[in-house]
Write a protein that holds these residues in place. Structure first.
Motif, mmCIF file in Angstrom:
data_model
loop_
_atom_site.group_PDB
_atom_site.id
_atom_site.type_symbol
_atom_site.label_atom_id
_atom_site.label_comp_id
_atom_site.label_asym_id
_atom_site.label_seq_id
_atom_site.Cartn_x
_atom_site.Cartn_y
_atom_site.Cartn_z
ATOM 1 N N ALA A 2 -6.426 2.348 -4.071
ATOM 2 C CA ALA A 2 -5.319 1.439 -3.741
ATOM 3 C C ALA A 2 -3.993 1.886 -4.335
ATOM 4 C CB ALA A 2 -5.650 0.024 -4.217
ATOM 5 N N GLY A 3 -4.022 2.772 -5.338
ATOM 6 C CA GLY A 3 -2.766 3.228 -5.922
ATOM 7 C C GLY A 3 -2.940 3.640 -7.360
ATOM 8 N N LYS A 16 0.856 -1.187 0.000
ATOM 9 C CA LYS A 16 0.000 0.000 0.000
ATOM 10 C C LYS A 16 0.892 1.237 0.000
ATOM 11 C CE LYS A 16 -3.833 -2.108 2.570
ATOM 12 N NZ LYS A 16 -4.679 -2.011 3.767
ATOM 13 N N PRO A 17 0.694 2.112 -0.978
ATOM 14 C CA PRO A 17 -0.187 1.956 -2.137
ATOM 15 C C PRO A 17 0.522 1.219 -3.268
ATOM 16 C CG PRO A 17 0.839 4.100 -2.182
ATOM 17 C CD PRO A 17 1.340 3.428 -0.930
ATOM 18 N N TYR A 45 -1.128 6.157 3.568
ATOM 19 C CA TYR A 45 -1.465 4.730 3.461
ATOM 20 C C TYR A 45 -0.845 3.954 4.617
ATOM 21 C CZ TYR A 45 -3.175 5.637 -1.244
ATOM 22 O OH TYR A 45 -3.885 6.102 -2.319
#
Length: 560
Positions: A533-534, A242-243, A560
């Motif tokens: 999430a990215g 993460k991420p 994150y």
């Protein structure tokens, strides 16, 4: 005098040079010709640990197998052997053995396996059964060898399709170490350059041409909980990723050797375009094992991309054949084990709307097999549009349930059919993400961003009708074209990008919406604002160097 000497010796010089050329040519031709030379068979049994030949010979006594106690150190344990006492530390406890009494205890438990003071050339030997009790391994006879295999790793095997030699080295001129017959099963450990597989066939280590075997689905480890299986390198578990900061690496042909330099700063996942699925479920591969080694050595994960070739008819035949779907899923998991991949990225595009449910079913089937092997599954989808083949075909909610990540390819907003416009207006991106979040949870959603721009050329024919053409170029090339035309880009508030437009000739105009640090930052603000999430970027090589620092800075500031 020098002239006469030269004249006398010239023929010998020519002859010498000719012989040298012939020798070189002969050596070259010899290297291309297969050899039938064979290695002499081993006269004594050898001890093999996975794909390594150990300099620790076993002892066979009747039906029993004795192995050097020093083997425990090869397995990660420790051995103390002195004054009639042996102490072995192992994952399953501490063994203390009174060698004179031939008795042993594992922690507080008395063992029913005798441990006598059996020595060969001064080296302590113990029973294979004792080592199996202390470590998650299997020790067994295999041809001329005694083999030690880990039970905590998946097993990758291949079926021999035709009679083939197992060679001592990965080249056709290497001597033959063993013979493999059709129907035999060989253990596979790795792929080498030139299409050679490192194998173990009947206890003999060597190399086989990968065209002569068919990879089988990996067998799950029997003792998975006893040691980490995936990833097989010094990286943290993917669940802690993460991420996500992924970049795609476009490959169009097979390569060998490691890339030069280091991966981009901040990137933690590389996704090379290596696999393509055929209608019968077979998988075409241009994978490069050296790339994976390079990525892992730099602390990066590798999620290889799997394509459908953007062929809707071929894809339909594949998706509607359950046997082909299963064949592809198994082969992809086997290839992932062979190349030590960390994940699979599915990029199926341009499919028939009628195959919507079949595609979702395939993703679910593949993700189940992949997850059992510790692999990450990600799936690429477009943002919403009215196109049946390019958007409506994705059941995004079902894909989000099946896969670990859903990557939204938030680009190609404007295409040749829509007329000039931005590749990815920030408002269009944010609207699409809000809608996506109704179907896919934020912790699974990865925003795809473009490292390219489109150059639009609009001309008018004699009747005033426009002819619109576009081509994709890198971030830097788009800006260079504007500068070459002497045009200063201006900020387009609606697009969230710089825009440049100019007249090239009477009736001919050029338009380009540019990508720079500011436009990238606006998209990354969307990632932070919605706790996605990215990011995933298409593609490596089209970016400007400052892009990586912008991405990394925004992701690190996301909390994150």
């Amino acid at each position: 005098m020098p002239t006469l000497t030269t004249a006398r010796t010239a023929p010998w010089l020519v002859l010498g040079l000719l012989l040298g050329v012939l020798a070189t040519a002969g050596a070259f031709l010899f290297d291309l010709v297969e050899t039938s030379r064979r290695l002499p068979p081993d006269r004594q049994p050898r001890l093999v640990l996975g794909d390594r030949l150990l300099d620790l010979p076993p002892v066979l006594t009747g039906g029993d197998v004795l192995v050097p106690a020093a083997l425990v150190e090869e397995l990660g344990g420790r051995l103390v052997d002195q004054d009639g006492l042996a102490v072995i530390s192992s994952p399953r406890g501490l063994l203390q053995a009174d060698l004179q009494a031939s008795a042993a205890r594992l922690d507080l438990e008395e063992l029913d396996i005798p441990v006598p003071d059996h020595r060969v050339h001064g080296r302590l030997y113990v029973s294979a059964a004792l080592v199996e009790r202390l470590f998650p391994v299997s020790i067994h006879r295999e041809g001329p060898a005694v083999v030690v295999d880990s039970l905590a790793e998946p097993v990758l095997e291949a079926e021999v399709m035709e009679a083939a030699p197992v060679r001592a080295e990965p080249r056709r001129t290497a001597p033959i170490a063993a013979d493999a017959r059709p129907g035999d099963t060989v253990r596979v450990f790795a792929e080498e350059d030139g299409g050679w597989l490192r194998v173990r066939a009947g206890g003999v280590l060597g190399y086989m041409d990968k065209r002569q075997v068919r990879l089988l689905p990996p067998r799950a480890p029997q003792a998975a909980g006893e040691s980490a299986r995936v990833p097989r390198h010094d990286l943290p578990g993917w669940s802690l990723l993460k991420p996500v900061n992924l970049t795609w690496v476009q490959e169009t042909r097979a390569r060998s050797g490691e890339p030069e330099g280091s991966p981009p700063p901040g990137v933690n996942v590389l996704s090379p375009t290596w696999f393509e699925i055929e209608a019968d479920g077979s998988v075409r591969s241009i994978a490069n094992p050296a790339f994976v080694h390079w990525a892992h050595a730099h602390g990066r994960y590798v999620w290889a991309l799997v394509s459908n070739g953007f062929d809707p008819d071929r894809t339909s035949r594949f998706l509607n054949d359950p046997a082909a779907r299963l064949r592809a899923a198994r082969q992809l998991v086997a290839l992932a084990a062979l190349y030590r991949l960390d994940g699979i990225n599915l990029d199926f595009e341009n499919m028939h709307l009628a195959d919507r449910d079949a595609y979702a079913a395939f993703v679910e089937e593949l993700a189940g097999l992949a997850r059992a092997q510790g692999l990450v599954t990600s799936v690429d989808v477009t943002l919403y549009s009215s196109s049946p083949n390019w958007s409506l075909v994705y059941d995004r909610a079902a894909l989000g349930r099946a896969a670990d990540y859903v990557i939204v390819m938030a680009y190609d907003q404007h295409t040749g059919s829509s007329g000039p416009g931005s590749v990815s207006e920030v408002a269009w991106v944010e609207d699409g993400i809000r809608r996506m979040l109704e179907e896919v949870p934020a912790h699974k959603l990865v925003l795809g961003i473009p490292f390219y721009v489109r150059v639009w050329d609009v001309t008018q024919d004699g009747e005033g009708r426009p002819d619109v053409r576009s081509r994709a170029v890198s971030m830097g090339r788009g800006l260079a074209l504007a500068r070459e035309a002497g045009v200063e880009p201006v900020w387009d508030e609606e697009a969230g990008q710089l825009y440049a437009g100019w007249q090239q000739a009477p009736g001919s105009w050029r338009h380009v919406w540019l990508e720079d640090e500011r436009s990238l930052a606006l998209r990354l603000d969307v990632v932070r604002r919605y706790r996605l999430a990215g990011v995933a970027s298409w593609r490596l090589g089209l970016e400007e160097p400052e892009a990586w620092s912008v991405i990394d800075r925004h992701l690190q500031a996301g909390g994150y």
